[in-house]
Design a protein around this motif. Structure first.
Motif, PDB file in Angstrom:
ATOM      1  N   ALA A 160      48.392  30.771  40.920  1.00  0.00           N
ATOM      2  CA  ALA A 160      49.696  31.237  41.408  1.00  0.00           C
ATOM      3  C   ALA A 160      50.672  31.455  40.260  1.00  0.00           C
ATOM      4  N   SER A 161      50.567  30.622  39.209  1.00  0.00           N
ATOM      5  CA  SER A 161      51.524  30.678  38.105  1.00  0.00           C
ATOM      6  C   SER A 161      51.119  31.643  37.009  1.00  0.00           C
ATOM      7  N   ARG A 162      49.880  32.006  36.942  1.00  0.00           N
ATOM      8  CA  ARG A 162      49.395  32.784  35.791  1.00  0.00           C
ATOM      9  C   ARG A 162      50.170  34.077  35.567  1.00  0.00           C
ATOM     10  N   PRO A 163      50.432  34.899  36.590  1.00  0.00           N
ATOM     11  CA  PRO A 163      51.191  36.146  36.322  1.00  0.00           C
ATOM     12  C   PRO A 163      52.696  35.971  36.474  1.00  0.00           C
ATOM     13  N   TYR A 164      53.167  34.711  36.518  1.00  0.00           N
ATOM     14  CA  TYR A 164      54.552  34.427  36.908  1.00  0.00           C
ATOM     15  C   TYR A 164      55.570  35.092  35.996  1.00  0.00           C
ATOM     16  N   ARG A 165      55.336  35.086  34.698  1.00  0.00           N
ATOM     17  CA  ARG A 165      56.333  35.617  33.757  1.00  0.00           C
ATOM     18  C   ARG A 165      56.182  37.114  33.506  1.00  0.00           C
ATOM     19  N   GLY A 166      55.395  37.760  34.309  1.00  0.00           N
ATOM     20  CA  GLY A 166      55.292  39.204  34.201  1.00  0.00           C
ATOM     21  C   GLY A 166      54.372  39.683  33.104  1.00  0.00           C
ATOM     22  N   LEU A 167      53.596  38.754  32.486  1.00  0.00           N
ATOM     23  CA  LEU A 167      52.697  39.164  31.414  1.00  0.00           C
ATOM     24  C   LEU A 167      51.448  39.853  31.955  1.00  0.00           C
ATOM     25  N   GLU A 168      51.115  39.578  33.199  1.00  0.00           N
ATOM     26  CA  GLU A 168      49.903  40.143  33.792  1.00  0.00           C
ATOM     27  C   GLU A 168      50.213  40.634  35.205  1.00  0.00           C
ATOM     28  N   ASP A 169      51.175  41.552  35.290  1.00  0.00           N
ATOM     29  CA  ASP A 169      51.567  42.049  36.608  1.00  0.00           C
ATOM     30  C   ASP A 169      50.405  42.675  37.365  1.00  0.00           C
ATOM     31  N   HIS A 170      49.475  43.272  36.619  1.00  0.00           N
ATOM     32  CA  HIS A 170      48.348  43.932  37.286  1.00  0.00           C
ATOM     33  C   HIS A 170      47.416  42.936  37.974  1.00  0.00           C
ATOM     34  N   LEU A 171      47.587  41.636  37.673  1.00  0.00           N
ATOM     35  CA  LEU A 171      46.748  40.615  38.307  1.00  0.00           C
ATOM     36  C   LEU A 171      47.475  39.872  39.418  1.00  0.00           C
ATOM     37  N   THR A 172      48.696  40.303  39.726  1.00  0.00           N
ATOM     38  CA  THR A 172      49.471  39.570  40.722  1.00  0.00           C
ATOM     39  C   THR A 172      48.727  39.464  42.053  1.00  0.00           C
ATOM     40  N   GLY A 173      48.139  40.557  42.494  1.00  0.00           N
ATOM     41  CA  GLY A 173      47.440  40.555  43.780  1.00  0.00           C
ATOM     42  C   GLY A 173      46.250  39.600  43.810  1.00  0.00           C
ATOM     43  N   PRO A 174      45.266  39.786  42.925  1.00  0.00           N
ATOM     44  CA  PRO A 174      44.115  38.882  42.969  1.00  0.00           C
ATOM     45  C   PRO A 174      44.471  37.434  42.646  1.00  0.00           C
ATOM     46  N   CYS A 175      45.454  37.210  41.765  1.00  0.00           N
ATOM     47  CA  CYS A 175      45.841  35.828  41.458  1.00  0.00           C
ATOM     48  C   CYS A 175      46.459  35.168  42.686  1.00  0.00           C
ATOM     49  N   ALA A 176      47.301  35.899  43.390  1.00  0.00           N
ATOM     50  CA  ALA A 176      47.914  35.349  44.603  1.00  0.00           C
ATOM     51  C   ALA A 176      46.848  35.062  45.657  1.00  0.00           C
ATOM     52  N   ALA A 177      45.897  35.987  45.774  1.00  0.00           N
ATOM     53  CA  ALA A 177      44.818  35.767  46.741  1.00  0.00           C
ATOM     54  C   ALA A 177      43.980  34.549  46.374  1.00  0.00           C
ATOM     55  N   LEU A 178      43.702  34.384  45.083  1.00  0.00           N
ATOM     56  CA  LEU A 178      42.962  33.203  44.632  1.00  0.00           C
ATOM     57  C   LEU A 178      43.743  31.926  44.899  1.00  0.00           C
ATOM     58  N   ALA A 179      45.044  31.955  44.601  1.00  0.00           N
ATOM     59  CA  ALA A 179      45.863  30.771  44.823  1.00  0.00           C
ATOM     60  C   ALA A 179      45.854  30.381  46.291  1.00  0.00           C
TER      61      ALA A 179
END
Length: 930
Positions: A744-763
């Protein structure tokens, strides 16, 4: 970070940050660094492939260096001189006594430890066989792994045994030459037998049902053909016109033809009848005993003298050692299989309690009254009991293939004396008790705890003692497999040592000093499986200690030590002529069959049993806590068996129920995969855990005992070797893969916006997953114990080591850390890719959630099969059909799901393949698989 140098330098830098916060995990941080590069534009799977290639090459070279260090020197000339220098010259009788009985029985076993591909194994062996520097040219490019079949395992056994035979011939020739020079008038009476070889590959039915009786018969015939051909060639090299060749050559051809008969499908009674009648028929080429050949060769040797005399006696010695096969053979069944066969014969109503004294009385009477029965191949073909079928197979081998060489019958999970008597009953029932050595296996915690009482009871039975005297030995087997897994490797070794001492005492108490004690210590090459990694001397004395050997010496009982060289890892010791000779020369120098009855007198480990027994119990109890802990079981089974390559013909089945992994018992994973998973997770728990806790507080008396004991020093060498490769941070890192907060936190600071979807789904998916907590709890338990181990080390005298050992150890640790971080990055890549795949409809009761769980438990092949079915890239097109009727539908070409295959399925497939190569590299750093 596209070079290994950059990778290890970054890891070194990250390790420095643990001084800021003890909870910082440099392995997982490096994996995050790599994952960010991999999900961006800084690193490709091709780059990962190159990194893995360089790291696995270094691990392979380290494997070769370690193998060479264990058996060095490897030069044949140097080894010939070393053996010659070790021989005593004063007393002929003592010399004969020393070398006319095997210093060691080497058994080539084949549990699934064929870690290396054939090309890799060949490269390691070739590199270890030469004295020069081992360079990168010894590495081989990775190739597709082919399934390891039983036939492949058997072929490798035969190759290893052939090298062993040649090396033994070299040693035998040296012994004979020495005797010829020192005792010219008596040396012809010398009949050397320095080593004996055996195998259970193709005959071991414990834990498997895929080996047919006809395959066992076929293997034995093929071994006979191969050995006769080797005898023939050896004699032809001495004298191309020797008359004995006219017997050996046709006999080899005949055995080969019969082997071909049994290599086919014999389920048809007509086919079996034809093959059986050919084998059982009288034929002048059907050689069943080599004794006439041995007598002729030795008579000729006595007549001719000189160098030819030595050559003839070397050949005779080989025949005496191996018989009509590449070596002796070991059948193995499980105690339950034996009990089932016994009930059919003696207890049809199932009223006999084999743990009772009544069962002993019943079997005693049955053995005394038994009348031998004849059996033929029809009886073998229709027999349904596994245990009885094995005895029937032995009957046919002894009657129609080799009448001289005895056969071992190993009985796994043997916990009652009645089980041994049951095996003896069947041996007598079929008239082969004079050629079969029944050998109970002591391996389970119960068997080790009560094994002494079993031996006491067994050696009080007149029928058994009479049988043992007829055979000339009492045979037992001690196992380091389940023992090392369920008791812990150090407690298992100490329990086995005590059991061996109990055998010596029981034999002496029952007047059995006139027979030998054959102790077969079955272990692998891994430190988690009973092989000491430091030296060959430790490898020999770890399973059969100087104290245990001294107990037999004190009782006046001749010892026949036997050890296993297991699978692809063990066969490396015999993979080339140079390695085979070096291995046997080191063993000849160590003389493991000899014991010093005063060996343990000065060792405080055996004098201060009040301390050593408490130490043993404390380590055992600590290991038992792990075994009974749901945390430990869940961590070990968190990835199922997906961290491991298939490494043998006996496959460990995965669970068909997708959710079963969460409740998988450790008993559903065999010992070798269990140990291998511990290696892959980064911490060999069953070797290290408990040592520190057992010495908690650094009791001065205990510390003094450990510091002054040779046996304790050996234990600590094992533990230090394992600890030098271990990383609790790595264990914790695997749990972070399932940390919902991390994703959930990995793309938090906008460094990996392209991963927001899969990271949120994983979280969201992992929010209820238990694995992050499991790994954290296990890491905490290991850390508490490790701190206590560190305190013990500080209390003990410092260990002297070579100047470069520390630097080499740190380099190895960094290499393993880099491999682990790279694999964690690849796993993250797989998780992100599978989460990004579009939803698909349920098919064949498999849903998208099922596929996700397959990936998270590394059942990747199954997951990819489902995904390829859901998103096919190859399908029928209208143009494939030659039809006369026109059609307007479908319109145009359907592109299918090529992009999904390219962007998601194939990267998962490739990342997983790279992770398996990393697993091989890690195992190479540990020195063996499992």
């Amino acid at each position: 970070m596209k070079t290994v140098g950059a990778l290890t330098a970054r890891l070194q830098e990250l390790h420095g940050r643990t001084a800021e916060t003890p909870l910082f995990n440099p392995v997982f941080q490096l994996s995050l660094d790599l994952s960010r590069l991999l999900e961006g534009d800084g690193l490709s799977l091709d780059d990962c492939d190159a990194l893995v290639g360089e790291l696995e090459c270094a691990a392979l070279l380290r494997r070769a260096e370690r193998l060479r260090q264990l058996v060095a020197p490897v030069s044949p000339a140097t080894n010939d001189k070393a053996l010659a220098d070790s021989l005593e010259q004063d007393d002929f009788a003592a010399f004969c006594a020393q070398w006319e009985q095997p210093q060691l029985h080497a058994v080539f076993t084949a549990h699934p430890t064929f870690l290396l591909t054939p090309a890799q194994a060949q490269a390691v062996a070739a590199a270890a066989s030469q004295d020069g520097a081992i360079g990168d040219d010894s590495c081989v490019a990775p190739s597709t792994r082919k399934p390891v079949t039983l036939g492949i395992e058997h072929d490798q056994v035969m190759a290893a045994m052939a090298h062993g035979q040649d090396a033994r011939d070299t040693i035998t020739a040296r012994l004979l030459t020495h005797a010829q020079a020192c005792w010219p008038d008596r040396w012809q009476d010398f009949k050397p037998l320095p080593f004996r070889f055996a195998s259970w590959v193709g005959y071991d039915m414990d834990g498997r049902t895929d080996i047919t009786w006809s395959a066992s018969i076929g293997f034995r015939l093929a071994e006979k053909a191969a050995r006769l051909a080797r005898y023939r060639d050896q004699l032809a090299a001495i004298d191309a016109g020797h008359p004995l060749l006219m017997e050996l050559a046709p006999a080899a051809d005949y055995a080969g033809a019969r082997a071909a008969d049994f290599a086919g499908d014999l389920t048809d009674p007509a086919a079996l009848s034809l093959a059986a009648n050919r084998l059982t028929a009288h034929d002048p080429r059907k050689l069943l005993s080599l004794q006439p050949c041995i007598d002729r060769l030795e008579s000729e040797a006595a007549a001719v003298g000189g160098a030819r005399s030595v050559q003839l006696k070397v050949l005779a010695a080989a025949m005496r050692a191996d018989g009509l096969g590449m070596g002796w053979i070991h059948f193995r069944v499980n105690a339950k299989q034996l009990h089932n066969g016994l009930r059919r014969r003696l207890d049809p109503d199932g009223l006999l309690d084999l743990s009772s004294k009544g069962a002993i009385v019943h079997l005693r009477r049955a053995i005394a009254a038994v009348e031998p029965l004849r059996a033929n191949f029809a009886a073998l073909a229709i027999e349904s009991s596994t245990a009885i079928r094995q005895f029937l197979a032995m009957v046919q081998i002894l009657h129609h293939i080799d009448a001289d060489a005895p056969i071992r019958m190993l009985v796994a999970e043997c916990e009652e004396p009645a089980t041994v008597l049951a095996a003896l009953y069947f041996a007598k029932l079929f008239g082969i008790a004079d050629k079969v050595d029944v050998s109970p296996l002591f391996e389970t915690e119960t068997a080790l705890e009560h094994g002494g009482r079993l031996l006491d009871a067994l050696l009080q039975e007149e029928e058994y003692c009479a049988y043992a005297r007829q055979r000339g030995r009492v045979a037992i087997q001690t196992g380091f497999s389940d023992a090392g897994r369920f008791v812990g490797q150090v407690p298992a070794s100490l329990a086995i040592e005590r059991l061996q001492g109990r055998l010596a005492a029981a034999m002496a108490a029952n007047g059995m000093e006139d027979v030998a004690a054959l102790v077969f210590d079955t272990h692998g090459e891994s430190m988690g499986r009973g092989a000491h990694p430091v030296s060959l001397a430790d490898r020999v004395s770890w399973p059969l200690s100087h104290w245990a050997r001294g107990r037999f010496a004190a009782a006046g009982i001749r010892l026949e030590p036997e050890v296993s060289f297991q699978g692809g890892d063990g066969y490396l010791f015999f993979a080339t002529p140079e390695l085979a000779l070096a291995t046997l020369t080191r063993l000849a120098e160590l003389r493991p069959a000899e014991g010093d009855e005063e060996a343990a007198e000065d060792d405080p480990f055996y004098r201060r049993t009040d301390l050593s027994l408490d130490f043993y119990r404390a380590v055992r109890d600590h290991q038992h806590e792990h075994l009974e802990s749901r945390t430990y079981a869940r961590a070990v089974t968190a990835f199922g068996l997906g961290l491991l390559n298939p490494t043998g013909s006996r496959v460990s089945r995965r669970q068909s129920d997708i959710n079963a992994d969460r409740e998988m018992s450790l008993r559903q994973i065999r010992a070798i995969p269990h140990n291998a998973i511990l290696q892959q997770l980064g911490y060999p728990v069953n070797v290290i855990a408990g040592i520190g806790s057992a010495a908690d507080g650094s009791d001065p008396d205990l510390t003094e005992m450990l510091a002054g004991s040779a046996r304790a020093a050996q234990i600590l060498r094992l533990v230090r070797s394992a600890n030098a490769l271990a990383s609790i941070k790595t264990v914790a890192a695997y749990g972070e893969l399932f940390n919902s907060a991390y994703w959930a936190s990995r793309p938090y600071r906008g460094l990996e916006d392209h991963l927001t979807g899969p990271c949120a789904a994983l979280a969201e998916y992992l929010v209820k997953d238990d694995r992050v907590g499991t790994f954290r709890r296990l890491a905490s338990r290991l850390r508490v114990d490790a701190v206590k181990l560190h305190q013990l080390e500080l209390a003990l005298p410092p260990v002297a080591e070579a100047a470069d050992t520390g630097a080499e150890r740190e380099a190895t640790r960094r290499a393993i850390g880099a491999l682990q971080a790279l694999r964690l990055a690849l796993f993250q890549h797989m998780f992100l890719r599978v989460m990004s795949i579009p939803a698909f409809s349920r098919a064949n009761d498999v849903s998208r959630e099922d596929v996700l769980e397959m990936v998270f438990t590394l059942r990747v092949d199954e997951a990819l099969a489902q995904l390829r079915r859901a998103f096919p890239t190859s399908f029928p097109k209208p143009s494939d059909f030659n039809l006369a009727e026109p059609a307007d539908y479908p319109e145009g070409d359907d592109a299918g799901y090529a992009s999904i295959g390219r962007d998601f399925i194939e990267p998962i497939d490739r990342a997983y393949a790279l992770s398996l190569r990393i697993g091989t590299a890690i195992a190479n750093h540990f020195g063996a698989h499992g």
